[in-house]
Design an enzyme around this catalytic site. Structure first.
Site, mmCIF file in Angstrom:
data_model
loop_
_atom_site.group_PDB
_atom_site.id
_atom_site.type_symbol
_atom_site.label_atom_id
_atom_site.label_comp_id
_atom_site.label_asym_id
_atom_site.label_seq_id
_atom_site.Cartn_x
_atom_site.Cartn_y
_atom_site.Cartn_z
ATOM 1 N N ASN A 187 55.509 48.140 35.717
ATOM 2 C CA ASN A 187 54.394 47.557 36.479
ATOM 3 C C ASN A 187 53.989 48.580 37.536
ATOM 4 O O ASN A 187 54.808 48.922 38.394
ATOM 5 C CB ASN A 187 54.856 46.247 37.133
ATOM 6 C CG ASN A 187 53.847 45.672 38.120
ATOM 7 O OD1 ASN A 187 54.206 44.900 38.989
ATOM 8 N ND2 ASN A 187 52.597 46.040 37.994
ATOM 9 N N GLY A 188 52.753 49.057 37.452
ATOM 10 C CA GLY A 188 52.284 50.031 38.436
ATOM 11 C C GLY A 188 51.513 51.143 37.768
ATOM 12 O O GLY A 188 51.138 51.029 36.601
ATOM 13 N N GLY A 234 48.935 39.557 33.802
ATOM 14 C CA GLY A 234 48.367 40.379 32.744
ATOM 15 C C GLY A 234 48.131 39.549 31.504
ATOM 16 O O GLY A 234 49.036 38.864 31.050
ATOM 17 N N CYS A 257 50.831 44.359 36.107
ATOM 18 C CA CYS A 257 51.505 43.813 34.940
ATOM 19 C C CYS A 257 52.626 42.932 35.458
ATOM 20 O O CYS A 257 52.888 42.904 36.666
ATOM 21 C CB CYS A 257 52.131 44.923 34.105
ATOM 22 S SG CYS A 257 50.913 46.054 33.395
ATOM 23 N N TYR A 278 45.676 38.034 46.322
ATOM 24 C CA TYR A 278 45.108 37.621 45.042
ATOM 25 C C TYR A 278 46.093 37.617 43.886
ATOM 26 O O TYR A 278 46.126 36.682 43.088
ATOM 27 C CB TYR A 278 43.929 38.537 44.679
ATOM 28 C CG TYR A 278 43.403 38.321 43.272
ATOM 29 C CD1 TYR A 278 42.674 37.176 42.956
ATOM 30 C CD2 TYR A 278 43.658 39.247 42.264
ATOM 31 C CE1 TYR A 278 42.209 36.977 41.660
ATOM 32 C CE2 TYR A 278 43.190 39.045 40.969
ATOM 33 C CZ TYR A 278 42.470 37.912 40.675
ATOM 34 O OH TYR A 278 42.012 37.708 39.407
HETATM 35 P P1 AMP Z 1 33.665 40.757 41.761
HETATM 36 O O1 AMP Z 1 33.365 40.797 43.238
HETATM 37 O O2 AMP Z 1 32.548 40.257 40.936
HETATM 38 O O3 AMP Z 1 34.146 42.105 41.273
HETATM 39 O O4 AMP Z 1 34.861 39.733 41.523
HETATM 40 C C1 AMP Z 1 35.800 39.448 42.494
HETATM 41 C C2 AMP Z 1 36.643 38.287 42.074
HETATM 42 O O5 AMP Z 1 37.470 38.649 40.944
HETATM 43 C C3 AMP Z 1 37.590 37.915 43.197
HETATM 44 O O6 AMP Z 1 37.119 36.778 43.852
HETATM 45 C C4 AMP Z 1 38.925 37.659 42.532
HETATM 46 O O7 AMP Z 1 39.115 36.280 42.319
HETATM 47 C C5 AMP Z 1 38.829 38.389 41.220
HETATM 48 N N1 AMP Z 1 39.522 39.690 41.306
HETATM 49 C C6 AMP Z 1 39.715 40.454 42.381
HETATM 50 N N2 AMP Z 1 40.355 41.597 42.063
HETATM 51 C C7 AMP Z 1 40.591 41.559 40.761
HETATM 52 C C8 AMP Z 1 41.242 42.443 39.843
HETATM 53 N N3 AMP Z 1 41.752 43.575 40.252
HETATM 54 N N4 AMP Z 1 41.312 42.065 38.549
HETATM 55 C C9 AMP Z 1 40.785 40.911 38.132
HETATM 56 N N5 AMP Z 1 40.152 40.021 38.948
HETATM 57 C C10 AMP Z 1 40.054 40.339 40.253
#
Ligand code: AMP
Length: 455
Positions: A104-105, A30, A2, A246
């Site tokens: 956040n957490g 978020g 968040c 990320y």
């Molecule tokens: P997938 O391997 O289909 O689960 O999607 C991975 C992609 O989603 C990654 O390349 C990131 O850009 C994005 N991503 C990674 N972790 C998260 C997360 N916790 N929440 C939302 N998107 C994520």
């Protein structure tokens, strides 16, 4: 994950709009809900709802919120169902006045704490950890008659990850857990003190960065100024590595380290660890951009934007059927045929979690005629779930949990696959005090607590 943002105005100016802009700059943390709580010194006024910051806060709502101290929150849910009640800040009334909390957490022992409170007669109105923290805090303040003592007592009961903002009617308090899992920083502009999940929001408001909140620190801001307290002296810092890879915005700096620089350096190291002969490099936008630039600089393979992102698809589509989910990827990303046809292509992305996104993108790139696709990934293999607030699926859903690189490459449909090594990642970030639990399965806290998801 968040995002949280708070302001204390010494000039007693209305801080609502600035919090709105701060939250807008933290929207990437978020997209499910947003809220603002402000105090005019006598009482707390708040508004929260499901949606993006700009959807939740229309002009008339902002105009009705007035206060010179305030906190805001953008929600990304890991625990708690999607509802207005679970949006934050969480505001509680008591004989001591009102308190608002933005968190956040993820608190790992929240169910135990909730059950304890329920046994004592508390009735909860939401399934968030913030409500538990708020209720514990009120009890402790009544018991100790000392806010700081009460906060310390409550924090010592919590196991897990939390960067917190606590709004009392007359003061703003910021807390970062003893592990420093989530980022939190302080800014100032001579008239106001700002607390933000990331400094990119301070830059947006043209506010000077003062410092990061230290792991295990409580920062109290009131009319007398800013004071700092330590609530756990002995702590093992383990900041989330995924913030650098990320989650955080690339223009942010966390604990003195530039997120953009880290991503570019990971890209350079990926090129050394997993070289390949190819005609072009393209990021999977936007999360892969800085990594791909680093890979291109090191390998001398030219960088192109061979996938174009539709700027108007802010949120992930939740579409019911398999066909529609395929369409969702194409609505978000579109391949540039003239760059990809008959080419050996290196695609660079930040991470692979379930593997479904990369599979669909590779398929799309091959459909327009790419001869070979080589995937390079800025995060080492994710093999274990995160219990600290990042929604990373269950162990079984993680593609790298039981599969080797060759098997994953086959499923995704690439000619070669290369992940950055854990050593390479640590060197690129330039610090060792990181949480790597999702990469190693070794958690920096006890994880053996009952956790009821989506109560
Ligand atoms: P997938 O391997 O289909 O689960 O999607 C991975 C992609 O989603 C990654 O390349 C990131 O850009 C994005 N991503 C990674 N972790 C998260 C997360 N916790 N929440 C939302 N998107 C994520």
């Amino acid at each position: 994950m968040c995002g949280i943002f708070g302001i204390y105005s010494y000039e007693k100016e209305n801080v609502t709009k600035k919090i709105y802009y701060g939250l807008f700059a933290l929207q990437h943390r978020g997209q499910e809900g947003a809220g603002i709580a402000v105090s005019d010194g006598k009482g707390i006024n708040f508004y929260k709802n499901i949606g993006l910051v700009t959807e939740v806060f229309k002009k008339d709502i902002l105009q009705n919120l007035f206060g010179y101290i305030g906190i805001g929150h953008v929600r990304y849910s890991t625990t708690g169902i999607k509802s207005v009640e679970n949006c934050q800040p969480f505001v509680v009334k008591s004989s001591l006045g009102q308190i608002a909390i933005a968190h956040n957490g993820d608190i790992l022992n929240s169910e135990e704490l909730r059950l304890e409170l329920e046994k004592k007669g508390h009735i909860f109105t939401s399934t968030t950890d913030s409500e538990i923290i708020a209720q514990l805090l009120i009890r402790e303040i009544i018991k100790t008659n000392d806010r700081i003592e009460a906060i310390k007592n409550v924090l010592n009961k919590l196991v897990g990850a939390y960067s917190l903002l606590i709004l009392f009617e007359d003061c703003l308090i910021a807390v970062r857990d003893e592990h420093g899992f989530k980022p939190l920083c302080i800014g100032e502009d001579g008239e106001n003190i700002y607390i933000s999940s990331e400094d990119c929001a301070l830059t947006t408001l043209d506010v000077s960065f003062l410092r990061d909140v230290k792991p295990g620190e409580i920062v109290v801001i009131n009319n007398d100024g800013m004071e700092s307290y330590t609530f756990k002296k002995k702590n093992k810092v383990s900041t989330c590595m995924f913030e650098y890879i990320y989650f955080a915005r690339p223009d942010s700096t966390i604990d003195g380290i530039s997120v953009y620089k880290v991503r570019k350096e990971v890209g350079r190291r990926l090129a050394k660890e997993h070289p390949v002969e190819a005609d072009i490099i393209s990021p999977i936008p936007d999360s892969g951009n800085a990594f791909a630039i680093g890979y291109s600089e090191e390998s001398k393979i030219p960088y192109y934007e061979a996938l174009i992102k539709n700027k108007y698809t802010g949120r992930t589509f939740i579409l019911p059927s398999q066909n529609e989910r395929e369409l969702a990827v194409r609505l978000k990303l579109s391949p540039v045929r003239s760059l990809l046809e008959n080419k050996r292509v290196v695609l660079v992305d930040d991470s692979i979690v379930r593997g479904t996104t990369s599979k669909r993108i590779v398929n799309m790139v091959k459909k327009v005629g790419a001869k070979e696709v080589h995937l390079r990934v800025g995060c080492p293999k994710i093999i274990s779930p995160c219990y600290y607030g990042i929604d990373m699926a269950t162990k079984e859903e993680l593609i790298a949990h039981k599969k080797c690189i060759m098997e994953i490459a086959k499923i995704i449909g690439v000619e070669s696959l290369g992940y950055i090594s854990i050593e390479g990642l640590l060197k690129a970030i330039g610090r060792k005090d990181l949480c790597l639990a999702c990469l190693t399965g070794e958690y920096p806290t006890d994880i053996n607590f009952i956790k009821v998801q989506n109560r």
